[in-house]
Scaffold this motif. Structure first.
Motif, PDB file in Angstrom:
ATOM      1  N   GLN A 125       0.348  -1.414  -0.110  1.00 33.84           N
ATOM      2  CA  GLN A 125      -0.174   0.470  -0.472  1.00 33.84           C
ATOM      3  C   GLN A 125       0.777   1.292   0.200  1.00 33.84           C
ATOM      4  O   GLN A 125       1.915   1.892   0.795  1.00 33.84           O
ATOM      5  CB  GLN A 125      -0.792   0.468   1.105  1.00 33.84           C
ATOM      6  N   VAL A 126       0.449   2.769  -1.021  1.00 36.96           N
ATOM      7  CA  VAL A 126       1.104   3.063  -1.003  1.00 36.96           C
ATOM      8  C   VAL A 126       0.734   4.574   0.149  1.00 36.96           C
ATOM      9  O   VAL A 126      -0.520   4.792  -0.005  1.00 36.96           O
ATOM     10  CB  VAL A 126       1.344   3.409  -2.522  1.00 36.96           C
ATOM     11  N   LEU A 127       1.890   5.267   0.304  1.00 40.89           N
ATOM     12  CA  LEU A 127       1.422   6.472   1.231  1.00 40.89           C
ATOM     13  C   LEU A 127       0.492   7.525   0.246  1.00 40.89           C
ATOM     14  O   LEU A 127       1.677   7.859  -0.596  1.00 40.89           O
ATOM     15  CB  LEU A 127       2.180   7.100   1.708  1.00 40.89           C
ATOM     16  N   MET A 128      -0.194   7.540   0.811  1.00 37.26           N
ATOM     17  CA  MET A 128      -1.485   8.725  -0.273  1.00 37.26           C
ATOM     18  C   MET A 128      -0.892  10.428   0.186  1.00 37.26           C
ATOM     19  O   MET A 128      -0.627  10.627  -1.036  1.00 37.26           O
ATOM     20  CB  MET A 128      -2.752   8.361  -0.770  1.00 37.26           C
ATOM     21  N   SER A 129      -1.504  10.531   1.530  1.00 33.94           N
ATOM     22  CA  SER A 129      -1.289  11.666   1.558  1.00 33.94           C
ATOM     23  C   SER A 129      -0.668  11.475   2.948  1.00 33.94           C
ATOM     24  O   SER A 129      -1.029  10.684   4.975  1.00 33.94           O
ATOM     25  CB  SER A 129      -2.152  12.291   1.479  1.00 33.94           C
ATOM     26  N   LYS A 130      -0.147  12.804   3.478  1.00 32.39           N
ATOM     27  CA  LYS A 130       0.621  13.261   5.199  1.00 32.39           C
ATOM     28  C   LYS A 130      -1.272  14.221   5.259  1.00 32.39           C
ATOM     29  O   LYS A 130      -1.014  14.859   4.824  1.00 32.39           O
ATOM     30  CB  LYS A 130       1.229  13.156   5.098  1.00 32.39           C
ATOM     31  N   TYR A 138      -1.351  12.914  13.356  1.00 30.79           N
ATOM     32  CA  TYR A 138      -0.675  12.199  12.421  1.00 30.79           C
ATOM     33  C   TYR A 138      -0.755  11.284  11.856  1.00 30.79           C
ATOM     34  O   TYR A 138      -0.671   9.870  11.653  1.00 30.79           O
ATOM     35  CB  TYR A 138       0.805  11.739  13.669  1.00 30.79           C
ATOM     36  N   SER A 139      -1.771  11.521  11.269  1.00 35.62           N
ATOM     37  CA  SER A 139      -2.505  10.529   9.833  1.00 35.62           C
ATOM     38  C   SER A 139      -1.619   9.681   8.775  1.00 35.62           C
ATOM     39  O   SER A 139      -2.165  11.516   7.854  1.00 35.62           O
ATOM     40  CB  SER A 139      -4.761  11.306   9.675  1.00 35.62           C
ATOM     41  N   MET A 140      -1.680   9.110   8.322  1.00 38.17           N
ATOM     42  CA  MET A 140      -1.294   8.950   7.509  1.00 38.17           C
ATOM     43  C   MET A 140      -2.081   8.038   6.433  1.00 38.17           C
ATOM     44  O   MET A 140      -1.779   6.505   6.572  1.00 38.17           O
ATOM     45  CB  MET A 140       0.352   8.472   7.114  1.00 38.17           C
ATOM     46  N   ARG A 141      -2.267   8.368   5.678  1.00 36.78           N
ATOM     47  CA  ARG A 141      -3.342   7.770   4.189  1.00 36.78           C
ATOM     48  C   ARG A 141      -2.904   6.554   3.425  1.00 36.78           C
ATOM     49  O   ARG A 141      -2.393   6.954   3.068  1.00 36.78           O
ATOM     50  CB  ARG A 141      -4.357   8.493   3.103  1.00 36.78           C
ATOM     51  N   LEU A 142      -2.924   5.384   3.776  1.00 39.76           N
ATOM     52  CA  LEU A 142      -3.172   3.986   3.015  1.00 39.76           C
ATOM     53  C   LEU A 142      -4.268   3.661   1.697  1.00 39.76           C
ATOM     54  O   LEU A 142      -3.283   3.158   0.349  1.00 39.76           O
ATOM     55  CB  LEU A 142      -2.613   2.756   3.766  1.00 39.76           C
ATOM     56  N   THR A 143      -5.338   3.555   2.246  1.00 46.01           N
ATOM     57  CA  THR A 143      -6.647   3.556   1.314  1.00 46.01           C
ATOM     58  C   THR A 143      -7.073   4.434   1.046  1.00 46.01           C
ATOM     59  O   THR A 143      -7.074   5.409   1.878  1.00 46.01           O
ATOM     60  CB  THR A 143      -6.842   2.153   1.610  1.00 46.01           C
ATOM     61  N   ASN A 200      -8.079   1.389  -4.545  1.00 49.24           N
ATOM     62  CA  ASN A 200      -8.971   1.462  -3.335  1.00 49.24           C
ATOM     63  C   ASN A 200      -7.571   1.803  -3.105  1.00 49.24           C
ATOM     64  O   ASN A 200      -6.080   1.257  -2.366  1.00 49.24           O
ATOM     65  CB  ASN A 200      -9.213   0.147  -2.350  1.00 49.24           C
ATOM     66  N   GLY A 201      -6.702   3.176  -3.537  1.00 50.12           N
ATOM     67  CA  GLY A 201      -5.656   3.855  -3.280  1.00 50.12           C
ATOM     68  C   GLY A 201      -4.488   3.387  -4.527  1.00 50.12           C
ATOM     69  O   GLY A 201      -5.068   3.480  -5.434  1.00 50.12           O
ATOM     70  N   PHE A 202      -3.124   3.280  -3.860  1.00 54.99           N
ATOM     71  CA  PHE A 202      -2.391   2.692  -5.386  1.00 54.99           C
ATOM     72  C   PHE A 202      -1.656   1.225  -5.092  1.00 54.99           C
ATOM     73  O   PHE A 202      -0.852   1.395  -4.269  1.00 54.99           O
ATOM     74  CB  PHE A 202      -0.895   3.965  -5.048  1.00 54.99           C
TER      75      PHE A 202
END
Length: 405
Positions: A292-297, A320-325, A386-388
């Motif tokens: 799963q690729v980090l999409m956004s901070k 400190y939320s880091m979106r994965l999907t 669903n994400g990258f």
């Protein structure tokens, strides 16, 4: 002694000379002088050299014609020596001549709501030169399709694809894909692939065969103005350009059997963080596995269980939320779950850690860094879109998602 001819003999001689000379004089009069013959040949040559200019046809033609087709200029009875096509703003429409220099075709389609001027120079028979001037206009687009580009930012992690999501459906996927070009400064191998975004939108991603090399400079040229995406989507009416550079080689390995996160840089682990993943005993609360690729901070985010179909389980402000999907999987601070870090997977699907660890991890992580999640307590791979999640397909499987294969 001398003998003088008699008078009768002289008369006979004169008659004979006249008879011989007479035909020569007549022949000269009837054939014309050498100068006159030369002038006649020159005149005939001039007629031949003048020749006939080529005729030229331009398509499309007229007023309010449908956009989306390339401009064609065709010469008959000769060849094209140059063609210039400009729109109402003076921008040139590039194109190329056929092998015989009889047909010029634009590289791009005529855009909607535009007026084009055509100037074609020709060479006809006998070298005769000519110029054809023409103009036509296209109808407005009607339906207009637009795009959302990713990544956003100048420095991106090694796993982020070039991504284009369309706001309306794309039926003519091959035509759209032909208008897209990714270039890099090191000839990175990659391929486009179509996915259905989590929100139901058509999306096309360009994924390298392997992770990007750090320092790679990447440029997207989406020359979409004038491309017809299909009956439900309509025309695209803008070109788009995106550039970014690949940052440090960073990866995150999350082992949910051991409840540990390893943060790696240049292939070496620089720190290990105790975590708690999704609870496998509560169905959908289990974490996704795979890449799963980090999409956004996203900093501090309000997370509500209703938004991911988990009823009234939680409603929290999460730091400190880091979106994965897109479906709501994050890595983030989870101080309420501190008793389980490194011991048990008891979250609602996210990768939780202490606030102190989340703060420093958030500082060092890059958008585009890959998280590889493993463990028996996972619920499967996130669906494509669903994400990258492109990297969960083999290179061969990914290539088959191109509309041009």
């Amino acid at each position: 002694m001398s003998i003088r001819p008699t008078a009768s003999a002289r008369r006979i001689t004169a008659v004979c000379l006249a008879a011989l000379l007479g035909p020569l004089v007549l022949t000269a009069c009837s054939g014309g002088s050498p100068a006159e013959k030369a002038d006649g040949k020159a005149a005939a040559g001039a007629v031949k050299a003048e020749g006939q200019p080529a005729t030229v046809a331009v398509t499309p033609s007229g007023t309010g014609v449908r956009a989306g087709a390339p401009v064609k200029v065709t010469a008959s009875g000769g060849t094209l020596t140059s063609v210039t096509v400009t729109d109402g703003k003076g921008a040139a429409l590039s194109g190329a001549l056929s092998a015989g220099n009889t047909v010029w075709t634009s590289e791009r389609p005529a855009a909607p709501g535009a007026t084009y001027r055509v100037s074609a120079k020709t060479r006809g028979t006998g070298g005769a030169e000519g110029t054809k001037e023409a103009s036509f206009s296209t109808a407005d687009a009607g339906k207009v399709n637009t795009v959302v580009l990713a990544p956003v930012g100048k420095t991106i992690g090694i796993a982020h694809p070039v991504s284009i999501a369309f706001t309306k459906p794309v039926k003519n996927k091959a035509e759209v894909e032909k208008a897209l070009k990714v270039t890099t400064d090191n000839n990175t191998e990659g391929s486009w692939g179509w996915v259905k975004d989590f929100h139901g939108k058509d999306r096309i991603d360009w994924r390298p065969r392997n992770y990007w090399k750090p320092g790679t400079k990447v440029t997207l040229d989406a020359r979409l103005n004038g491309v017809d995406s299909g009956p439900s989507g309509g025309f695209l009416v803008k070109d788009y350009r995106l550039s970014f550079t690949i940052g440090r080689a960073q990866e995150v390995k999350v082992d949910l059997d051991r409840k540990q996160l390893a943060f790696q840089r240049d292939g070496k682990t620089v720190r290990t963080i105790p975590v708690s993943g999704g609870d496998p005993d509560h169905g959908d609360k289990a974490s996704w596995r795979g890449i799963q690729v980090l999409m956004s901070k996203e900093g501090t985010v309000r997370m509500r269980s209703q938004s991911v179909g988990l009823g009234d389980a939680y409603d929290k402000m999460v730091g400190y939320s880091m979106r994965l999907t897109w479906s709501g999987a994050y890595a983030h601070a989870a101080p309420w779950n501190s008793a389980y870090f490194g011991k048990a997977n008891k979250s609602s699907g996210c990768i939780g850690m202490s606030t102190a660890n989340a703060q420093s991890f958030y500082r060092d992580i890059q958008v585009g860094d890959p998280f590889t999640v493993t463990g028996k307590d996972t619920k499967g791979l996130p669906p494509q879109g669903n994400g990258f999640s492109n990297w969960n397909l083999s290179w061969e499987e990914w290539q088959q998602r191109s509309a041009l294969n």
